[in-house]
Design a protein around this motif. Structure first.
Motif, PDB file in Angstrom:
ATOM      1  N   GLY C  91      10.348  33.309  24.755  1.00  0.00           N
ATOM      2  CA  GLY C  91      11.498  34.040  24.236  1.00  0.00           C
ATOM      3  C   GLY C  91      12.203  34.815  25.327  1.00  0.00           C
ATOM      4  N   ILE C  92      11.414  35.460  26.166  1.00  0.00           N
ATOM      5  CA  ILE C  92      12.034  36.225  27.264  1.00  0.00           C
ATOM      6  C   ILE C  92      12.816  35.299  28.181  1.00  0.00           C
ATOM      7  N   MET C  93      12.181  34.168  28.500  1.00  0.00           N
ATOM      8  CA  MET C  93      12.852  33.241  29.403  1.00  0.00           C
ATOM      9  C   MET C  93      14.130  32.700  28.787  1.00  0.00           C
ATOM     10  N   PHE C  94      14.031  32.408  27.511  1.00  0.00           N
ATOM     11  CA  PHE C  94      15.215  31.858  26.847  1.00  0.00           C
ATOM     12  C   PHE C  94      16.331  32.891  26.829  1.00  0.00           C
ATOM     13  N   GLY C  95      15.945  34.127  26.548  1.00  0.00           N
ATOM     14  CA  GLY C  95      16.955  35.179  26.562  1.00  0.00           C
ATOM     15  C   GLY C  95      17.549  35.356  27.940  1.00  0.00           C
ATOM     16  N   ALA C  96      16.694  35.314  28.943  1.00  0.00           N
ATOM     17  CA  ALA C  96      17.186  35.480  30.309  1.00  0.00           C
ATOM     18  C   ALA C  96      18.142  34.354  30.667  1.00  0.00           C
ATOM     19  N   MET C  97      17.784  33.170  30.228  1.00  0.00           N
ATOM     20  CA  MET C  97      18.641  32.025  30.541  1.00  0.00           C
ATOM     21  C   MET C  97      19.991  32.156  29.846  1.00  0.00           C
ATOM     22  N   SER C  98      19.945  32.603  28.592  1.00  0.00           N
ATOM     23  CA  SER C  98      21.208  32.759  27.879  1.00  0.00           C
ATOM     24  C   SER C  98      22.071  33.793  28.570  1.00  0.00           C
TER      25      SER C  98
END
Lengths: 377, 257, 110, 432
Positions: C91-98
């Protein structure tokens, strides 16, 4: 360099980062011309078109041949559209020589002209397809073009360079049974090109690639003096077949295709819509054409034109095509100048390419309906 | 500059903008390919015979004071000429060939709309312009090189023409002049859609062009009609007419090695 | 296999070199391709392609993607509770990517 | 004297061929034969039917051809056979050649033309051979300021990397060149080599168009490497292994495409991008940058790159089959034969008919290979298909497609896999 230089023509100081690419003449995406493109990364900083690689001096050659001998070589600039290229010249010579053309010849000319417009546009469309990497769109129009080329062969005896229009009419009459064959082929042709929408014009990748690229606003299109499909894709309703009807175009019922967007997609769609309209015109002309009658007025040998000048223009596949003939009373024109749509549209290229991505260069370039050989003459 | 460029080696022409800058500030490049002006060579020999009483200086003077040579012609033809009262008076010269393309002489009635256009021009400029012909859809006017810019501005602003379709250079070796013809049309005004205004102007023609220092000069109409940009470059390449004020006054084709 | 292919392909070049004509008649022939023109400038220049944020993101997330395999291949042998931190990480990575994508969309050319 | 190649003389061409043949013979006699003797003395020869294979024994095969079978068996057990012929290079090259032919004919049929037609009498089947001959007899031109070692090495490296990729693919049970435990990670490592080779060759050519092509290849990698890696994570999660053979074994009942269709689709799209097939053929976009990074390659160098490209195509299609379509699994085409038929052949009175191939291969292996090839060909067909349908896309569209859409779909795929695992559908307590 002053500050108010035209966009695109003011080539900037070559920075370290800016790479100067010679696109053309030996390039699969250039045609017989050279674009000096300066790119910064993926973006085009400046583009300087460099035409003239296929200059043949047609205008100069015309000054040494008489009005009839000029016919075969003047159609050479665009052999796919040879009838239309010859059309303004023939109209101008008719005015200079004071010839009135018969009704049937006018209809035959209209049919030949529209068939030629389709032939040219199919060729153009094929190259547009391959410029975008769509190889099927290269092969289909190149193959379907044969339908109309066969028709023209029946009509004139030659496949591409017809030399069919002569002052005073057309060179020879339609062959027997031509109307039926023509109607059948044109109907099939129309059905066939409607299929192009499925693979090409409605293709989502194509739309996302060409939408909003190279946008030419209506104002700029007028200011730059563009013509033909480029002009009509920018929302200007200007078609010489409507605005200045020559021969029998005022008796036919058709409409002008105008799109508002002015981007590459609209510019590439207008010729396709025009082809559909051409089919309509051909059918009407076949119907309204006098079934018999002479198609050619007998000319004196080596006719001499009146002293004066004429400027005639027709709507060719690439837009308005004008022919300015100055006559000094001799059998040869004193000066002949062809004002061609390709050359007029070229001015828009540096204007449009500035700030575009390099990947858009072929599509924008070819959507200008530019035919290098015609522009160089 | 171009000739120097030609002599240089291949790697010496990197900067695409060099020709433009240099020409703009110094002198125009020369017509180095003489193939485009074969007419000069064939008719060059005739001595500077001044058939007309032009106070024309000898041909060698290249700076070519602007007004002296083209004005007399205008005064000759300048008769207000609403009907194209034939420039024939002028054509008393033995050679009938280099007559200006004259209008139809025996046309009794002139088209009304086109007549209106020419009348407006004559009304505005008086004898500065000469109406060459008025026929269906075509109006031909001639202006001297001093007035052509003003005439073009009036044609754009006052008459509603908005683009130039074609710029043609016509060579008249017997007159020692080069005529540049602008075919001006209109997209925006529907009533002018089928009209073409043929604006012509003449420049002195040089017998022996000097590379890099063209004496055949005309004012550029590019700031009036943007669309003449490439056309004027083409005329420059083909006939050597240097258009003063054109911001990008290069030959149309780059010098090839 | 790598070595074999190299050993098999090198002769192809050698044979080709042997049977093909070789003429160095014209130095223009050996110029780099520039559409028939003599090239201006070097081929290897300092050339900045845009879309720089993607490269930065690639450097970060490529490593992440490979690390996920260490987790993915041993997932069957892990207790279920070990998955929760991983989901948090994803989730963190996905948020960071977004967020990174959003930022890169805001500045079109870097 | 042809106009096209005025310098060409047939006599000189034949002379060069004869010269080469002479030197080859010469070297073989002087160097090859002594070397062979040394090898025969040093190398341990295989034991066939309790006898050592001596040259004399080998010659007896002339009398009885069946005696050659054990020798071939022994040969097939060696690594060199695997590398060079069956699951390795020869097999892949054969499929690649078939792919080239099929692509040409298929594309031609889609575009209402005939394609290669004359070479080889039957539908131009020898066209590829003709092209190869043409390429190999063409001059190799190297640009003036190119970095020569790198430039020469690039095509060879490209083929070699593609071959390394091929070597990881299990074709039939037990038939794989390199059976590595970390197989999938190795695949990623090998895939990562291709853009590097592209960029190296582009850089070494010292020309602008290859350079831009190389940079585009880099961007292609940047945008599609991560979706490629992430789309396969679902499979790894469900199987718990990175070994490709084990992944195939795990699909004996269901291929993973049934459960992970999103991952399969994402992998297919990224596959197209890695292969530089038509919607994503930016590094060699011929109408924009002349031929991209291949612009300066000529003659056989270009031919090698094409060979490498098609090897790569086969390898990717095979990887798709291995990961998502169940590899060699499939029903037996023919029911298992009785053992006496396998060993003795079919006895019909005086005539005994051996089933061809069966003494060399087991029936399982043949069946597995059959299904594998069938599936691979199907996948290759779908890889070829977009070329006739789509135009090329642009770099920025490529990047935004890869980063915004495909990566999101990859995350969806991962959560589908997690859900399947924890819902008990799959995994230790589930279907498999």
């Amino acid at each position: 360099m002053t500050a108010e230089l035209p966009p695109g023509l003011a080539l900037q100081k070559v920075d370290e980062r800016i790479m100067t690419l010679n696109v053309g003449p030996q390039h699969p995406g250039s045609g017989h011309m050279r674009l000096i493109v300066q790119i910064d990364g993926d973006y085009i900083v400046a583009c300087d078109p460099d035409p003239g690689y296929v200059h043949r001096g047609e205008e100069k050659m015309a000054e040494y041949r008489n009005y009839i001998l000029n016919i075969p070589h003047l159609e050479r600039p665009v052999i796919h559209d040879s009838c239309n290229v010859l059309y303004p010249y023939v109209l101008g010579v008719e005015e200079l020589l004071g010839i009135e053309v018969t009704e049937r010849a006018k209809y035959v000319r209209v049919i030949a002209s529209e068939l030629n417009r389709c032939i040219y546009t199919m060729y153009w469309l094929a190259i547009y397809g391959i410029f975008l990497g769509h190889s099927t769109m290269f092969m289909w129009p190149a193959g379907d073009r044969e339908l109309l080329i066969d028709l023209m062969e029946k009509m004139t005896g030659a496949r591409v360079t017809h030399a069919h229009f002569v002052p005073g009419g057309v060179r020879n009459d339609l062959p027997a049974n031509f109307e039926d064959v023509c109607l059948r082929q044109v109907n099939y042709f129309e059905k066939r090109i409607r299929e192009y929408a499925d693979i090409f014009y409605d293709n989502p990748i194509l739309i996302s690639r060409t939408r909003d690229t190279g946008v030419l606003s209506r104002q700029d299109a007028i200011r730059l003096g563009t013509t033909g499909s480029v002009l009509r894709a920018s929302g200007v309703d200007y078609d010489l077949r409507k605005k200045e009807p020559y021969d029998v175009y005022d008796e036919l019922d058709f409409h002008t295709n105008v799109l508002k967007e002015g981007d590459s997609y609209a510019r590439s769609k207008i010729p396709w819509l025009d082809m559909l309209e051409s089919c309509n015109i051909i059918r009407q002309a076949l119907q309204k054409m006098p079934k018999s009658g002479s198609v050619r007025v007998k000319l004196k040998p080596n006719p001499k034109g009146k002293i004066g000048s004429v400027y005639k223009r027709v709507e060719s596949g690439r837009g308005s095509l004008g022919c300015y003939i100055v006559s000094d009373g001799k059998p040869e024109p004193y000066r002949l100048k062809m004002s061609v749509g390709s050359f007029r549209n070229l001015i828009a290229l540096p204007y449009l390419l500035k700030g575009e991505k390099l990947g858009n260069m072929p599509s924008v370039y070819w959507s200008l309906n530019y035919w290098p050989v015609e522009a160089d003459r | 500059m171009m000739s120097a460029d030609k002599d240089k080696a291949a790697e010496e022409k990197p900067a695409a903008e060099k020709p433009a800058t240099k020409e703009a500030e110094t002198a125009p490049p020369a017509p180095k390919n003489t193939k485009s002006e074969p007419k000069e060579t064939e008719t060059a020999p005739p001595a500077p015979k001044d058939t007309k009483s032009e106070p024309k200086e000898t041909e060698t003077a290249k700076p070519a004071p602007k007004d002296t040579k083209s004005e007399p012609k205008e005064t000759e033809t300048a008769k207000p000429a609403p009907k194209d009262a034939k420039p024939e008076p002028k054509e008393t010269k033995p050679v009938a060939k280099e007559t200006k393309p004259a209008a139809k002489t025996d046309e009794p009635e002139l088209p009304a709309f086109e007549k209106g256009i020419s009348d407006k021009l004559v009304e505005k400029f008086g004898d500065k312009v000469a109406v060459k012909f008025v026929k269906k859809d075509r109006v031909g006017i001639a202006a001297s090189r001093d007035n052509v810019h003003d005439v073009a501005e009036f044609v754009r602003d006052g008459l509603g023409y908005d683009h130039v379709e074609s710029v043609s250079g016509v060579d008249y070796p017997q007159d020692k002049e080069i005529e540049v013809v602008y075919h001006i049309g209109s997209y925006t005004d529907p009533s002018l859609a089928r009209q073409i205004l043929v604006l012509s102007t003449r420049a002195q023609r040089e017998e022996s062009p000097i590379p890099g220092n063209d004496a055949t000069k005309l004012p550029s109409l590019r700031d009036v009609f943007y669309s003449v940009e490439f056309h004027e470059r083409e005329v420059f390449e083909m006939l050597g007419v240097y258009f003063e004020g054109h911001p990008d006054n290069r030959r149309l084709q780059r010098t090839l090695r | 296999m790598f070595g074999f292919a190299m050993a098999a392909m090198a002769p192809a070049l050698v044979i080709s070199r042997m049977i093909s004509p070789r003429k160095s008649s014209n130095p223009v022939k050996f110029l780099p391709m520039e559409c028939g023109q003599v090239p201006t400038g070097e081929g290897r220049t300092h050339f900045m392609m845009q879309y720089y944020p993607y490269i930065l993101m690639f450097v970060v997330f490529d490593v992440m993607a490979i690390f996920l395999y260490a987790w993915g291949s041993s997932l069957l042998y892990l207790p279920k509770s070990a998955t929760l931190p991983m989901i948090g990480f994803l989730g963190i990575m996905f948020g960071a990517m977004s967020f990174a994508l959003y930022q890169s969309g805001r500045r079109r050319i870097w | 004297m042809s106009v096209i190649a005025p310098q060409f003389k047939l006599s000189e061409f034949i002379k060069s061929l004869l010269d080469n043949a002479f030197w080859i013979l010469f070297l073989m006699v002087l160097v090859g034969l002594p070397a062979l003797m040394i090898v025969l003395f040093v190398i341990e020869l295989p034991v066939i039917d309790g006898e050592l294979l001596t040259p004399f024994l080998a010659f007896t095969a002339i009398v009885d051809p069946t005696r050659i079978l054990p020798v071939i068996h022994a040969l097939m057990a060696t690594d060199i056979f695997r590398v060079a012929v069956f699951p390795g290079f020869g097999f892949a090259a054969l499929l690649a050649a078939g792919t080239i032919f099929a692509e040409r004919k298929l594309l031609a049929k889609m575009q209402l033309r005939v394609g290669p037609f004359y070479c080889g009498k039957i539908e131009g089947i020898l066209q590829l051979m003709g092209d190869g001959l043409k390429l190999i007899s063409k001059e190799i031109i190297i640009p003036a300021k190119a970095d020569k070692p790198l430039f020469w090495a690039a095509p060879v490296l490209f083929v070699a990397t593609a071959a390394a990729f091929v070597s990881l693919i299990p074709v039939a049970p037990g038939w794989v060149v390199a059976d590595i435990d970390m197989g999938l990670i190795t695949v990623f490592a090998v895939i990562g080599f291709f853009p590097i080779i592209t960029i190296l060759s582009a850089w070494s050519a010292n020309s602008k168009y290859p350079f831009i092509g190389g940079i585009r290849a880099l961007f292609q990698m940047v945008s599609f490497e991560i979706p490629l890696i992430l789309s396969l994570l679902g499979v790894v999660m469900l199987t718990g292994t990175l070994n490709l053979s084990e992944i195939v074994e795990s699909q004996s009942t269901f291929p993973w495409i049934v459960f992970l269709p999103i991952g399969a689709i994402v992998f297919f799209i990224t596959m197209l991008a890695e292969l530089e097939r038509i919607p994503f053929d930016l590094p060699e976009a011929e109408s924009e940058i002349v031929a991209g990074w291949l612009t300066e390659f000529s003659g056989m160098m270009y031919g090698l790159v094409q060979l490498g490209t098609y090897l790569k195509l086969y390898a990717f299609a095979a990887l798709f089959v291995v990961l998502f379509l169940g590899g060699w699994h499939g029903p037996m085409v023919v029911p298992p034969f009785p053992t006496e038929i396998l060993t003795e052949g079919i006895v019909m009175g005086p005539v005994t008919a051996q089933i061809p191939g069966l003494p060399l291969f087991t029936q399982d292996m043949l069946n597995g290979t059959f299904w594998f090839v069938l599936k691979t060909v199907a996948v290759i067909f779908f890889i070829l298909l977009p070329r006739g349908v789509f135009p090329r896309i642009r770099v920025d569209m490529l990047l935004s497609l890869g980063w915004t859409k495909l990566i999101g779909l990859c995350f969806v795929n991962i959560f589908i896999a997690l859900g399947l695992l924890y819902a008990g559908v799959l995994g230790p307590g589930g279907l498999q």
